[in-house]
Design an enzyme around this catalytic site. Structure first.
Site: not given
Length: 479
Positions: A282, A363, A386, A279, A345, A310
């Protein structure tokens, strides 16, 4: 006497601090400053912002810690000069007033911060003052981890493998600030930290949340997590379980050291520590992506998905924001965010998938909503997360894999404990209906005191229908 000014930003600690260490080692006298940047604060939508209060309390602790370090080392005391102004104006002005030779800061990778630092450096250079920044908030930055062809990675797993291969003790060693602490310059007489009201803000519910602030808060959370990191892999996805570290706000504002955290996880070993270290990787990965591809702030990493049409669905977006979609796990997640400034998360993935794949909303609107409310908001990680959920980013969730909010709820909040905490109107709903209360008949609704459509909303969309529309939406963009 040669002197420097250390500009604290997202590194609110007095230990293992790169810029502070190099300034203290190289200069005979070191001043310290923190700026409540009006360019940022004046644009925030809410005068009760938990991040501002978190920073304010952490700055108070940092001020006292710097003074204590100086006196323990035989110095005359130290601390922070604190300003409430535009940073790109306040830093050059203070540097001139103090007559320093250089301004040192730790590097920031966000496009707006990089532009601000360029303006500061130019204004300092115009009056003969140097500006230098240092790597501090990540283990590897910019071009330090590249593919064999010398290009930045765009897929996480090979990046992670290269990251781990490169890691050694050199990259996680601490900067021994205390060794040179006698060189702190004392604060000017009358120098004070402004209160929240002077900054234009009001107290929040931060004190009532289980989130300790400052360096001491970061240490408390790390010590607590260290005792249970071995179970992290098994527990991290369940929001009703104390499985994660809760250190993300402290990483965001630098009240903990990323080097210490990575070194701890690396030395600890085992499945839990390895998963947690992943993590942290990341986090480096998304900072690297933002550095090399600053366009992702406003655009899809995959250009073809800029063609997605969208839906403009203000009522659906409002229902998502307010936690009244009729899908309990989504509503509980959004209410946790609105109430506490935090979201687990796993729930971030579920909520983001629901907004983009079930409601068909861009988004960027969800990313901005999170940006306004998360205590731990970090542009790189928030944007990356996202775009992963929306399937528009690098190493993204494939667009044809769409989270089912009901099955996600059944899997990760099986007994409904988290749902009942944040959606109290469902507290008496039986377990077999807690994930999809709209399936209750009239008798069951009466028995638990919940009328669907009155006390709790019916689902705003049908997931199966929404899934089909999303597949069509993405297929059209890929043509």
């Amino acid at each position: 006497m040669r002197s420097a000014l250390v500009w604290f930003r997202r590194d609110l600690r007095s230990f293992d601090h790169a810029a502070l260490y190099y300034a203290l080692r190289r200069f005979e006298r070191v001043h310290c400053v923190f700026v409540f940047d009006r360019e940022i604060l004046d644009a925030l939508p809410d005068r009760q912002d938990r991040r501002v209060e978190f920073i304010w309390r952490s700055v108070q602790e940092l001020d006292a810690a710097l003074d204590r370090l100086s006196r323990q080392s035989g110095g005359a005391g130290g601390g922070l000069c604190v300003r409430h102004a535009r940073a790109d104006e306040a830093i050059p002005r203070l540097a001139r007033e103090l007559g320093v030779d250089a301004v040192y800061a730790n590097r920031d990778y966000e496009p707006a911060a990089r532009a601000r630092d360029r303006r500061v450096a130019e204004r300092l250079a115009a009056v003969g003052i140097a500006f230098e920044d240092f790597k501090d908030q990540v283990i590897f930055e910019r071009d330090e981890v590249l593919t064999q062809s010398g290009q930045p990675y765009s897929v996480f797993t090979p990046y992670k493998n290269a990251w781990l291969k490169k890691l050694d003790g050199f990259y996680t060693q601490s900067y021994p600030v205390a060794r040179y602490a006698a060189r702190f310059a004392p604060k000017a007489e009358g120098e004070r930290i402004p209160d929240l009201a002077a900054l234009g803000y009001e107290p929040t519910n931060l004190a009532g949340l289980r989130l300790p602030v400052g360096m001491s808060g970061g240490r408390k959370l790390l010590d607590d997590f260290a005792a249970r990191i071995g179970r992290y892999r098994e527990t991290r996805d369940f929001p009703a379980v104390k499985g994660v570290s809760y250190l993300s706000p402290h990483l965001r504002f630098g009240t903990v050291s990323i080097r210490e955290l990575a070194a701890f996880a690396w030395a600890e070993g085992g499945a839990g520590a390895e998963t947690w270290l992943s993590e942290l990787i990341w986090r480096d990965f998304y900072q690297m992506i933002l550095w090399h591809h600053p366009r992702v702030v406003d655009a899809s990493f995959k250009p073809e998905y800029e063609r997605i049409v969208w839906d403009d669905a203000p009522e659906l977006f409002a229902a998502w924001c307010e936690g009244r979609t009729g899908y309990p796990i989504v509503d509980a997640a959004m209410r946790q965010l609105n109430t506490t400034g935090y979201m687990h998360n796993r729930l971030r993935m579920i909520a983001a998938s629901f907004l983009t794949k079930d409601l068909g909303v861009d988004w960027r609107r969800g990313e901005r909503y999170f940006a306004d409310r998360l205590i731990d908001y970090d542009l790189a990680s928030n944007n990356g997360g996202w775009q992963w959920a929306a399937s528009t980013g690098c190493d993204a969730q494939p667009y044809f894999r769409i989270f089912n909010p009901v099955t996600q709820s059944q899997r990760f909040d099986r007994e409904g404990a988290f749902i009942r905490r944040y959606v109290p109107e469902l507290a008496r709903v039986p377990g077999k209906f807690i994930h999809a209360p709209a399936k209750m008949g009239a008798a069951d609704q009466a028995a638990c005191g919940v009328r669907i459509g009155h006390d709790y909303p019916a689902p705003v969309v049908d997931h199966a229908v929404a899934r089909g529309l999303t597949l069509t939406r993405f297929a059209a963009a890929r043509m």
